[in-house]
Enzyme design. Structure first.
Site, short mmCIF file in Angstrom:
data_model
loop_
_atom_site.label_atom_id
_atom_site.label_comp_id
_atom_site.label_asym_id
_atom_site.label_seq_id
_atom_site.Cartn_x
_atom_site.Cartn_y
_atom_site.Cartn_z
N LYS A 130 -1.41 0.89 -7.64
CA LYS A 130 -0.35 1.84 -7.34
C LYS A 130 0.97 1.09 -7.16
O LYS A 130 1.02 0.06 -6.48
CB LYS A 130 -0.68 2.59 -6.04
CG LYS A 130 0.16 3.84 -5.78
CD LYS A 130 -0.36 5.01 -6.59
CE LYS A 130 0.15 6.34 -6.04
NZ LYS A 130 -0.34 7.48 -6.85
N THR A 152 -5.77 5.83 -6.41
CA THR A 152 -4.50 5.15 -6.10
C THR A 152 -3.74 5.89 -5.00
O THR A 152 -2.97 5.27 -4.26
CB THR A 152 -3.63 5.01 -7.36
OG1 THR A 152 -3.29 6.30 -7.88
CG2 THR A 152 -4.35 4.20 -8.42
#
Length: 327
Positions: free
Chosen positions: A14, A74
């Site tokens: 992420k 994420t």
């Protein structure tokens, strides 16, 4: 694990995870150096843009078969960073990243390694009136558009516990202009040369620095005397640029690197990425003035990359000793 899997590039994560925490433990007790008045960071606002990557052979089936049974979403990664920021007890970006990496390794046993990069979101004090003068406000800050500190940490799981396998600190987007005291001449002249030699020129440069510690423990801030603040690195660069009558950007960054490593022998190296943004002259001479008129340079732009190590410092000391002995 097969040799193929050991060498495979495989990670996911992420990016643009912005996290802000207020009133983190101040960083004090930094080593004083002649080039800088910076000795402490109040850490009233501790803000970063983070990028996290998870690594591990267990994730292979998510790529090859679409099997998500071991996938940490994420979005969950983002939430862990945000929530765990409240539990960090240290005072440096490096220590914070190490702490977050170990949170992931402790919670998810199938993760082999976590790499986390953070770019500072800097805030400066605003000045407010006090008496007949001004002082820094302790509650109002201004988001800075200047240089930003960066940090990268990778923590890997090992049979004896977690281990840092990659670490670097840095600062990006340092923009410096020196209006006189720089030159560039003596370069190759042939049928392709159109650039005139310059005995004195304004030099505008963009600099990105990265530095590595010889021992990763020194970067966590546990011993403030061993910690190197990005603000001090910038002040050294400013001072060397001011002092040195440089003949090229290459010479400038070499001397900046030497000075940094002399001041901070706990660092193993300093890495430079620089970009030449020297202005183009429009009016070279102005009557009754030492000034000139310039415009923004047109692309393409020159760049440099260079690493200065402690071995370079030792070689320079030996060369200086030889010169001194011959006088």
């Amino acid at each position: 694990m097969t040799a193929q899997n050991e060498n495979r590039t495989m990670y996911y994560g992420k990016g643009d995870v912005f996290v802000y925490r207020t009133f983190v433990q101040p960083l004090t007790g930094l080593r004083k150096i002649p080039e800088s008045s910076f000795t402490e960071r109040d850490n009233t606002i501790f803000g970063f843009n983070c990028q996290i990557s998870l690594k591990g052979e267990a994730f292979l089936s998510s790529f090859t078969e679409g099997d998500n049974s071991l996938v940490v979403a994420t979005d969950s990664m983002k939430n862990i960073i945000h929530r765990q920021a409240a539990n960090y007890q240290g005072n440096t970006a490096e220590g914070f990243l190490k702490f977050i990496c170990e949170v992931f390794l402790d919670k998810y046993s199938h993760i082999d390694a976590v790499e986390l990069t953070a770019t500072e979101v800097p805030f400066d004090h605003v000045l407010v009136p006090k008496g007949k003068g001004h002082e820094n406000s302790d509650v109002v800050y201004r988001c800075s558009r200047n240089e930003r500190a960066t940090t990268t940490i990778e923590v890997k799981r090992t049979p004896t516990g977690s281990k840092i396998v990659k670490h670097s600190s840095g600062i990006v987007d340092v923009h410096l202009i020196k209006v006189k005291g720089s030159s560039f001449y003596g370069f190759i002249q042939d049928e392709y040369t159109t650039l005139p030699e310059a005995q004195d020129r304004p030099l505008f440069i963009y600099l990105d620095f990265d530095w590595e510690y010889s021992r990763w423990e020194d970067c966590t801030g546990a011993d403030p005397e061993k910690y190197v603040a990005a603000e001090q690195i910038c002040d050294i660069a400013n001072t060397v640029f001011h002092e040195l009558n440089n003949r090229s950007i290459q010479q400038l960054i070499y001397h900046i690197g030497i000075r940094i490593l002399e001041r901070f022998p706990q660092l193993a190296n300093v890495q430079f990425k620089t970009n030449n943004r020297t202005w183009e002259t429009v009016v070279e001479t102005i009557p009754n003035s030492e000034g000139s008129v310039y415009q923004e340079p047109r692309p393409p732009f020159g760049f440099q990359g260079f690493v200065v190590t402690q071995e370079d410092v030792n070689q320079k000391k030996a060369a200086d000793s030889t010169v001194g002995a011959s006088r």
